[in-house]
Design a protein around this motif. Sequence first.
Motif, PDB file in Angstrom:
ATOM      1  N   ALA A   1       0.842  -1.328   0.014  1.00  0.00           N
ATOM      2  CA  ALA A   1      -0.034  -0.150   0.190  1.00  0.00           C
ATOM      3  C   ALA A   1       0.675   1.179   0.253  1.00  0.00           C
ATOM      4  N   LYS A   2       0.631   2.116  -1.181  1.00  0.00           N
ATOM      5  CA  LYS A   2       1.364   3.284  -1.097  1.00  0.00           C
ATOM      6  C   LYS A   2       1.226   4.268   0.041  1.00  0.00           C
ATOM      7  N   ASN A   3      -0.221   4.265   0.590  1.00  0.00           N
ATOM      8  CA  ASN A   3      -0.437   5.169   1.666  1.00  0.00           C
ATOM      9  C   ASN A   3      -0.181   4.782   3.124  1.00  0.00           C
TER      10      ASN A   3
ATOM     11  N   LEU B   1       5.396  16.153  -2.553  1.00  0.00           N
ATOM     12  CA  LEU B   1       5.040  14.676  -1.679  1.00  0.00           C
ATOM     13  C   LEU B   1       4.572  15.182  -0.482  1.00  0.00           C
ATOM     14  N   ARG B   2       3.229  15.323  -0.267  1.00  0.00           N
ATOM     15  CA  ARG B   2       2.445  15.802   0.963  1.00  0.00           C
ATOM     16  C   ARG B   2       2.652  15.248   2.147  1.00  0.00           C
ATOM     17  N   ALA B   3       3.028  13.690   1.956  1.00  0.00           N
ATOM     18  CA  ALA B   3       3.208  12.719   2.868  1.00  0.00           C
ATOM     19  C   ALA B   3       4.504  13.053   3.803  1.00  0.00           C
ATOM     20  N   SER B   4       5.265  13.708   2.967  1.00  0.00           N
ATOM     21  CA  SER B   4       6.409  13.873   3.826  1.00  0.00           C
ATOM     22  C   SER B   4       6.321  14.927   4.983  1.00  0.00           C
ATOM     23  N   PHE B   5       5.413  15.781   4.732  1.00  0.00           N
ATOM     24  CA  PHE B   5       4.913  16.862   6.037  1.00  0.00           C
ATOM     25  C   PHE B   5       4.752  16.007   7.228  1.00  0.00           C
ATOM     26  N   PHE B   6       4.330  14.663   7.148  1.00  0.00           N
ATOM     27  CA  PHE B   6       3.879  13.845   8.111  1.00  0.00           C
ATOM     28  C   PHE B   6       5.179  13.655   9.191  1.00  0.00           C
ATOM     29  N   ALA B   7       6.216  13.833   8.592  1.00  0.00           N
ATOM     30  CA  ALA B   7       7.588  13.541   9.528  1.00  0.00           C
ATOM     31  C   ALA B   7       7.744  14.481  10.480  1.00  0.00           C
TER      32      ALA B   7
ATOM     33  N   ARG C   1      -5.784  20.875   0.624  1.00  0.00           N
ATOM     34  CA  ARG C   1      -4.885  20.010   1.521  1.00  0.00           C
ATOM     35  C   ARG C   1      -4.356  20.762   2.885  1.00  0.00           C
ATOM     36  N   PRO C   2      -5.075  21.679   3.580  1.00  0.00           N
ATOM     37  CA  PRO C   2      -4.353  22.251   4.583  1.00  0.00           C
ATOM     38  C   PRO C   2      -3.846  21.456   5.757  1.00  0.00           C
ATOM     39  N   VAL C   3      -2.985  21.744   6.688  1.00  0.00           N
ATOM     40  CA  VAL C   3      -2.544  20.954   7.823  1.00  0.00           C
ATOM     41  C   VAL C   3      -2.795  21.583   9.288  1.00  0.00           C
ATOM     42  N   GLU C   4      -3.749  22.302   9.233  1.00  0.00           N
ATOM     43  CA  GLU C   4      -4.151  23.289  10.597  1.00  0.00           C
ATOM     44  C   GLU C   4      -4.386  21.768  11.751  1.00  0.00           C
ATOM     45  N   LEU C   5      -4.918  20.886  11.270  1.00  0.00           N
ATOM     46  CA  LEU C   5      -5.064  19.974  12.518  1.00  0.00           C
ATOM     47  C   LEU C   5      -3.812  19.104  12.860  1.00  0.00           C
ATOM     48  N   HIS C   6      -2.779  19.033  11.844  1.00  0.00           N
ATOM     49  CA  HIS C   6      -1.549  18.608  12.466  1.00  0.00           C
ATOM     50  C   HIS C   6      -1.114  19.630  13.356  1.00  0.00           C
ATOM     51  N   VAL C   7      -0.971  20.868  13.169  1.00  0.00           N
ATOM     52  CA  VAL C   7      -0.378  21.846  13.764  1.00  0.00           C
ATOM     53  C   VAL C   7      -0.884  22.031  15.205  1.00  0.00           C
TER      54      VAL C   7
ATOM     55  N   ASP D   1     -11.003  17.919  14.456  1.00  0.00           N
ATOM     56  CA  ASP D   1     -12.437  18.323  14.081  1.00  0.00           C
ATOM     57  C   ASP D   1     -12.854  17.274  12.731  1.00  0.00           C
ATOM     58  N   TYR D   2     -11.807  16.851  12.181  1.00  0.00           N
ATOM     59  CA  TYR D   2     -12.206  15.897  11.026  1.00  0.00           C
ATOM     60  C   TYR D   2     -11.180  14.845  11.238  1.00  0.00           C
ATOM     61  N   PRO D   3     -11.627  13.696  10.928  1.00  0.00           N
ATOM     62  CA  PRO D   3     -10.834  12.425  11.064  1.00  0.00           C
ATOM     63  C   PRO D   3      -9.950  12.018   9.925  1.00  0.00           C
ATOM     64  N   SER D   4      -8.921  13.134  10.097  1.00  0.00           N
ATOM     65  CA  SER D   4      -7.791  13.385   9.079  1.00  0.00           C
ATOM     66  C   SER D   4      -6.806  12.217   9.181  1.00  0.00           C
ATOM     67  N   VAL D   5      -6.522  11.426   8.121  1.00  0.00           N
ATOM     68  CA  VAL D   5      -5.630  10.371   8.023  1.00  0.00           C
ATOM     69  C   VAL D   5      -4.304  10.884   8.431  1.00  0.00           C
ATOM     70  N   GLY D   6      -3.758  11.828   7.855  1.00  0.00           N
ATOM     71  CA  GLY D   6      -2.405  12.327   7.960  1.00  0.00           C
ATOM     72  C   GLY D   6      -1.982  12.958   9.193  1.00  0.00           C
TER      73      GLY D   6
ATOM     74  N   GLN E   1      -9.802   5.981  10.989  1.00  0.00           N
ATOM     75  CA  GLN E   1      -9.698   4.448  11.419  1.00  0.00           C
ATOM     76  C   GLN E   1      -9.255   3.746  10.083  1.00  0.00           C
ATOM     77  N   GLU E   2      -8.565   4.353   9.105  1.00  0.00           N
ATOM     78  CA  GLU E   2      -8.277   3.662   7.866  1.00  0.00           C
ATOM     79  C   GLU E   2      -7.005   2.714   8.131  1.00  0.00           C
ATOM     80  N   PRO E   3      -7.086   1.734   7.124  1.00  0.00           N
ATOM     81  CA  PRO E   3      -6.283   0.460   7.587  1.00  0.00           C
ATOM     82  C   PRO E   3      -4.789   1.075   7.435  1.00  0.00           C
TER      83      PRO E   3
HETATM   84  C1  EPZ Z   1      -4.589  10.786   2.851  1.00  0.00           C
HETATM   85  O1  EPZ Z   1      -4.398  11.839   2.433  1.00  0.00           O
HETATM   86  C2  EPZ Z   1      -4.186   9.824   1.651  1.00  0.00           C
HETATM   87  N1  EPZ Z   1      -2.822   9.998   1.238  1.00  0.00           N
HETATM   88  C3  EPZ Z   1      -5.014  10.393   0.411  1.00  0.00           C
HETATM   89  O2  EPZ Z   1      -4.708   9.597  -0.763  1.00  0.00           O
HETATM   90  C4  EPZ Z   1      -6.356   9.989   0.868  1.00  0.00           C
HETATM   91  O3  EPZ Z   1      -7.342  10.443   0.100  1.00  0.00           O
HETATM   92  C5  EPZ Z   1      -6.843  10.681   2.156  1.00  0.00           C
HETATM   93  O4  EPZ Z   1      -5.968  10.303   3.045  1.00  0.00           O
HETATM   94  C6  EPZ Z   1      -8.117  10.470   2.503  1.00  0.00           C
HETATM   95  O5  EPZ Z   1      -8.506   8.993   2.551  1.00  0.00           O
HETATM   96  C7  EPZ Z   1      -1.576   9.496   1.904  1.00  0.00           C
HETATM   97  O6  EPZ Z   1      -1.966   9.037   2.959  1.00  0.00           O
HETATM   98  C8  EPZ Z   1      -0.422   9.997   1.599  1.00  0.00           C
HETATM   99  P1  EPZ Z   1      -6.951  13.749   5.076  1.00  0.00           P
HETATM  100  P2  EPZ Z   1      -4.357  13.108   3.819  1.00  0.00           P
HETATM  101  O7  EPZ Z   1      -5.877  14.511   5.842  1.00  0.00           O
HETATM  102  O8  EPZ Z   1      -3.847  12.434   4.998  1.00  0.00           O
HETATM  103  C9  EPZ Z   1      -8.955  18.010   5.218  1.00  0.00           C
HETATM  104  C10 EPZ Z   1      -4.227   9.221  -2.836  1.00  0.00           C
HETATM  105  O9  EPZ Z   1      -4.828   9.279  -4.007  1.00  0.00           O
HETATM  106  N2  EPZ Z   1      -7.902  18.407   6.262  1.00  0.00           N
HETATM  107  O10 EPZ Z   1      -7.454  12.507   5.747  1.00  0.00           O
HETATM  108  O11 EPZ Z   1      -3.754  14.399   3.242  1.00  0.00           O
HETATM  109  C11 EPZ Z   1      -8.148  17.757   3.838  1.00  0.00           C
HETATM  110  O12 EPZ Z   1      -8.275  19.053   3.271  1.00  0.00           O
HETATM  111  C12 EPZ Z   1      -4.128  10.282  -1.820  1.00  0.00           C
HETATM  112  O13 EPZ Z   1      -3.739   8.194  -2.710  1.00  0.00           O
HETATM  113  C13 EPZ Z   1      -8.175  19.707   6.708  1.00  0.00           C
HETATM  114  O14 EPZ Z   1      -8.848  20.176   6.477  1.00  0.00           O
HETATM  115  O15 EPZ Z   1      -5.990  13.187   3.916  1.00  0.00           O
HETATM  116  C14 EPZ Z   1      -9.231  16.897   3.177  1.00  0.00           C
HETATM  117  O16 EPZ Z   1     -10.674  17.486   2.813  1.00  0.00           O
HETATM  118  C15 EPZ Z   1      -5.059  11.440  -2.337  1.00  0.00           C
HETATM  119  N3  EPZ Z   1      -7.182  19.926   7.718  1.00  0.00           N
HETATM  120  C16 EPZ Z   1      -9.948  16.020   4.586  1.00  0.00           C
HETATM  121  O17 EPZ Z   1      -9.494  16.428   5.795  1.00  0.00           O
HETATM  122  C17 EPZ Z   1      -6.012  19.115   8.022  1.00  0.00           C
HETATM  123  O18 EPZ Z   1      -5.550  19.473   8.914  1.00  0.00           O
HETATM  124  C18 EPZ Z   1      -9.181  14.581   4.472  1.00  0.00           C
HETATM  125  O19 EPZ Z   1      -7.955  14.814   4.421  1.00  0.00           O
HETATM  126  C19 EPZ Z   1      -5.889  17.791   7.513  1.00  0.00           C
HETATM  127  C20 EPZ Z   1      -6.860  17.436   6.434  1.00  0.00           C
END
Ligand code: EPZ
Length: 456
Positions: free
Chosen positions: A23-25, A94-100, A124-130, A164-169, A192-194
Amino acid sequence: MVAPVLEVVGGHTLSGHLPVSGAKNSALVLLTASILCSDQCRLSNVPSLVDVARMGQVLEAFGIKVKRPEPNCWELDGSAIAHAHAPYEIVSKLRASFFAIGPLLARLGTARVPLPGGCAIGARPVELHVRGLKSLGADVHIDGGMVNASVPGGRLKGAKIYLDYPSVGATETLMMAATLADGETIIENAAQEPEVVDLANLCRAMGARIKGHGTNTIVIDGMEKLHGAEYATIPDRIEAGTFLVAGAITRSDLVVGPVVPDHMTAVIAKLREVGCRIVPEGDNHLRIQAGDRLLPTDIETLPFPGFPTDMQPQLMALLTLAEGSSIITETVFENRLRHVGELSRMGADIRVKGSAAIVSGVPFLSGAPVTATDLRASAALILAGLTARGTTIVQELKHLDRGYENIEQKLRGVGAKIRRITDPNELSADMSSADRLVQTTTEEVKAGDRPPVSIN
Ligand code: EPZ
């Protein structure tokens, strides 16, 4: 040098076994977890992708020693990590590198990581991470597109974090940071992603104390340090889903695997709803048999276990041929319907209203030159090309190569007529002269060899 394109000749059924890579992600974030310890981590089943190679460059920039004893195996040694400055030219791609930033703060107490820009599918904001890192005691300032973070006193402190949102990253960044924090961290409304579960399992193999991964509440008990581990990446559920759709759209009988069926519940349910038969094959493969009819259905993308946004373009390609209308609502990303225009060029009947696409089934699609706008849109256009009458030329392959390992070789292995072409003169004879002209002119305009011309 002309940019390569994929030529897909439609109308061929597929048969045999489509192999699924790691899995890439998951792999991308597992690689960043190597920052958390000063021992060696050995990751297997890592897919050979442009994004994964880029992540390797980021880690080497930090001073992580990276070896690849075999194509899909990575050995990472974090003992000599030197600094925590991620290079902009890689993070921006590479957005995922921000997770580092999470493991860097946990391990070194400091991090300078560029803000990842937006991309084709959204801001693709990152305020939830910050915000979460600040809850863990980090000072974080953003200026000039750079996130500068440091930990007063040197060690993060456990905290209760609500997303606020179940953000994967954000879940992944904060879970990694919390593994070395002082005290307990609770992440509520966690993703809850795999892939989150896969990361938790690697961290646990490294000695982290994590519970609740895979639910919406993850509890991490911080440790002084972690140790190295050996770990295998889970199969890519999105690649596997893409291949199931390849079987459905070409009306084939196909085996796909390895897979973890529990990672694909929503996709399997939808493919059954539209008339496909999907049954387990062997211990970790699935067999798909297209039904006599392709029925319409409605889809709403949601965080796991809901229908995955990364499979939305692929299901849309399939539903363009259903006997009736389907409504596809994209709720995760604000701009992930750009493949509609390209599918329409192939004869699909799709109307977009806000975040919803109304897909009215048509009897067939027709091959055409199309341009991929993002990673999963590329896959959707290939799937459409597999069933279209005539030849489809998919351009802008840079997106595709980020997320699918050897996709044309894999599809050719089950009978698809698909090949990568770098010389437009190699295009099949049945490409109309107008299409060939469009193709060549487009490339020459892009290459700056010829002023743009309008082709009626
Ligand atoms: C991961 O991205 C995946 N990428 C994405 O896969 C996938 O589509 C996404 O999760 C949702 O499942 C990787 O794992 C590298 P999120 P991520 O944070 O972590 C908003 C693919 O095609 N949000 O769950 O960036 C965001 O804008 C890629 O393989 C905030 O608002 O996704 C989006 O609308 C595309 N603030 C929603 O949450 C934040 O701080 C979901 O984003 C973070 C996210």
